[in-house]
Design a protein around this motif. Structure first.
Motif, short mmCIF file in Angstrom:
data_model
loop_
_atom_site.label_atom_id
_atom_site.label_comp_id
_atom_site.label_asym_id
_atom_site.label_seq_id
_atom_site.Cartn_x
_atom_site.Cartn_y
_atom_site.Cartn_z
N ASN A 251 -1.75 20.20 6.98
CA ASN A 251 -2.13 19.10 7.85
C ASN A 251 -1.38 17.80 7.57
N GLN A 252 -0.85 17.67 6.35
CA GLN A 252 -0.23 16.40 5.97
C GLN A 252 1.02 16.62 5.14
N ILE A 253 1.88 15.62 5.16
CA ILE A 253 3.01 15.59 4.25
C ILE A 253 3.06 14.19 3.66
N GLU A 254 3.20 14.12 2.33
CA GLU A 254 3.19 12.85 1.62
C GLU A 254 4.55 12.62 0.95
N PHE A 255 5.06 11.41 1.11
CA PHE A 255 6.31 11.01 0.49
C PHE A 255 6.07 9.83 -0.43
N LEU A 256 6.90 9.69 -1.43
CA LEU A 256 6.96 8.47 -2.21
C LEU A 256 8.21 7.70 -1.79
N LEU A 257 8.07 6.38 -1.66
CA LEU A 257 9.15 5.52 -1.21
C LEU A 257 9.40 4.43 -2.24
N CYS A 258 10.64 3.98 -2.33
CA CYS A 258 10.95 2.79 -3.11
C CYS A 258 11.71 1.82 -2.22
N GLU A 259 11.70 0.55 -2.60
CA GLU A 259 12.36 -0.47 -1.78
C GLU A 259 13.33 -1.29 -2.63
N ASP A 260 14.36 -1.78 -1.95
CA ASP A 260 15.33 -2.66 -2.58
C ASP A 260 14.94 -4.09 -2.22
N ASN A 261 14.56 -4.87 -3.24
CA ASN A 261 14.12 -6.25 -2.96
C ASN A 261 15.28 -7.25 -2.99
N ASP A 262 16.52 -6.76 -3.20
CA ASP A 262 17.72 -7.61 -3.14
C ASP A 262 17.63 -8.81 -4.09
N THR A 263 16.98 -8.61 -5.24
CA THR A 263 16.92 -9.66 -6.27
C THR A 263 17.25 -9.02 -7.62
N GLU A 264 17.33 -9.86 -8.64
CA GLU A 264 17.54 -9.36 -9.99
C GLU A 264 16.23 -9.14 -10.74
N LEU A 265 15.11 -9.30 -10.05
CA LEU A 265 13.79 -9.11 -10.66
C LEU A 265 13.58 -7.64 -10.99
N LEU A 266 13.23 -7.35 -12.25
CA LEU A 266 13.08 -5.96 -12.69
C LEU A 266 11.65 -5.47 -12.46
N GLU A 267 11.29 -5.39 -11.20
CA GLU A 267 9.99 -4.85 -10.78
C GLU A 267 10.19 -3.98 -9.56
N THR A 268 9.57 -2.82 -9.55
CA THR A 268 9.69 -1.90 -8.43
C THR A 268 8.33 -1.37 -8.02
N LYS A 269 8.01 -1.54 -6.75
CA LYS A 269 6.77 -0.96 -6.21
C LYS A 269 7.08 0.42 -5.65
N ILE A 270 6.22 1.39 -5.95
CA ILE A 270 6.32 2.73 -5.39
C ILE A 270 5.21 2.88 -4.34
N TYR A 271 5.61 3.26 -3.14
CA TYR A 271 4.71 3.41 -2.02
C TYR A 271 4.46 4.88 -1.73
N LYS A 272 3.28 5.17 -1.19
CA LYS A 272 3.00 6.51 -0.69
C LYS A 272 2.87 6.44 0.83
N LEU A 273 3.68 7.26 1.50
CA LEU A 273 3.64 7.39 2.95
C LEU A 273 3.08 8.75 3.31
N THR A 274 1.99 8.76 4.08
CA THR A 274 1.35 10.00 4.50
C THR A 274 1.50 10.17 6.01
N LEU A 275 2.07 11.31 6.42
CA LEU A 275 2.19 11.65 7.83
C LEU A 275 1.28 12.80 8.15
N ASN A 276 0.57 12.70 9.26
CA ASN A 276 -0.28 13.80 9.72
C ASN A 276 0.52 14.74 10.59
N ASN A 277 0.48 16.03 10.29
CA ASN A 277 1.21 17.02 11.10
C ASN A 277 0.49 17.27 12.41
#
Length: 277
Positions: A251-277
């Motif tokens: 019924n579902q597929i889940e992905f993990l995503l990362c983003e480029d914040n275009d800064t030198e800050l050493l912090e990264t948020k990991i997102y979960k994207l859920t799509l319903n089939n």
């Protein structure tokens, strides 16, 4: 594909400008386009390790000399990490052994990238690879059309190794616009003969200079026809640059995503994207 959820799953301190990730055995292997390291993050205990993939690596390499690692893909026990090819400094591909946690080889793809440019008609200033897939028989490399010509393209290279004889196909794509700015490929992954891709609308006409982020899409391409099944806007503010499969059910597929914040800050948020089939 109408229903989706997007949420922040966790944050990692010590990684900046994340541009690609691979999920395996409850760990994430992450690259950053400013960095000379491959990062290994254990989700269970929040342990972060760094693996050197270039000589004398640092966390924030100057823009004019950075290798610009934008793409990462896995086949078997090997990770393949690609430079974007957007300058002469960015033509390396690193092979990394997941079993021994060590770099296997560094390949210079300058000549190979030149062949891709000549074949597709993409000028060097519009050449910017930001996604890679390898299935053991074919390589799929994704040109991000954020240059003047907005040329989003998928290169299909039939070869078990990029150092051997190969056949090459190039297909162009027109991706959705946001506020008149066309989105462009930022990463992709293969799941069950479907390519799931990310695309971001960034208000710039340069593969080198950053611009205002207007939002990101998820989309899917059928591997047999190479035609787009759907696209869906998932954010109005994020520049998502990495996607990896997390979980999959009927019924579902889940992905993990990362983003480029275009800064030198050493912090990264990991997102979960859920799509319903």
């Amino acid at each position: 594909m109408e229903k989706f959820t997007l949420e922040i799953l966790f944050q990692i301190i010590g990684i900046g400008s994340a541009s690609g990730l691979i999920y395996q055995d409850n760990s994430l292997f992450i690259i950053g386009d400013n960095s000379g390291y491959l990062y290994e993050y254990n989700i269970d205990n929040s342990d972060l390790k760094k693996h050197e993939i270039i000589a004398n690596p640092t966390e924030n390499i100057a823009k004019n000399i950075k290798p610009d690692f934008e793409s990462i893909t896995q086949h078997g026990d090997t990770l393949y990490i690609f430079g974007s090819g957007s300058t002469d400094q960015r033509n390396k591909m690193v092979e990394f052994d997941l079993k021994n946690k060590t770099k296997i080889a560094t390949n210079n793809l300058t000549d190979f990238y030149a062949v891709m440019q000549n074949f597709s008609g993409i000028k060097p200033e519009d050449f910017n690879l930001e996604g890679a897939i390898f299935d053991g028989e074919n390589w799929y490399l994704f040109n991000r059309g954020n240059g003047k010509t907005n040329k989003n393209a998928i290169f299909t290279i039939h070869a078990k190794s990029l150092g051997e004889e190969f056949s090459l196909i190039s297909v162009d794509y027109k991706l959705p616009k946001i506020k008149g700015v066309r989105s462009s490929f930022t990463d992709a992954i293969l799941v069950d003969n479907k390519i799931y891709f990310l695309a971001t609308a960034e208000d710039t006409k340069s593969t080198y200079a950053d611009g205002e982020i207007l939002g990101s899409f998820i989309g899917r391409i059928d591997l047999k026809t190479m035609k787009i099944d759907f696209t869906k806007k998932i954010s109005a503010t994020n520049k998502f640059e990495g996607i990896t499969l997390y979980k999959k059910s009927n019924n579902q597929i889940e992905f993990l995503l990362c983003e480029d914040n275009d800064t030198e800050l050493l912090e990264t948020k990991i997102y979960k994207l859920t799509l319903n089939n």
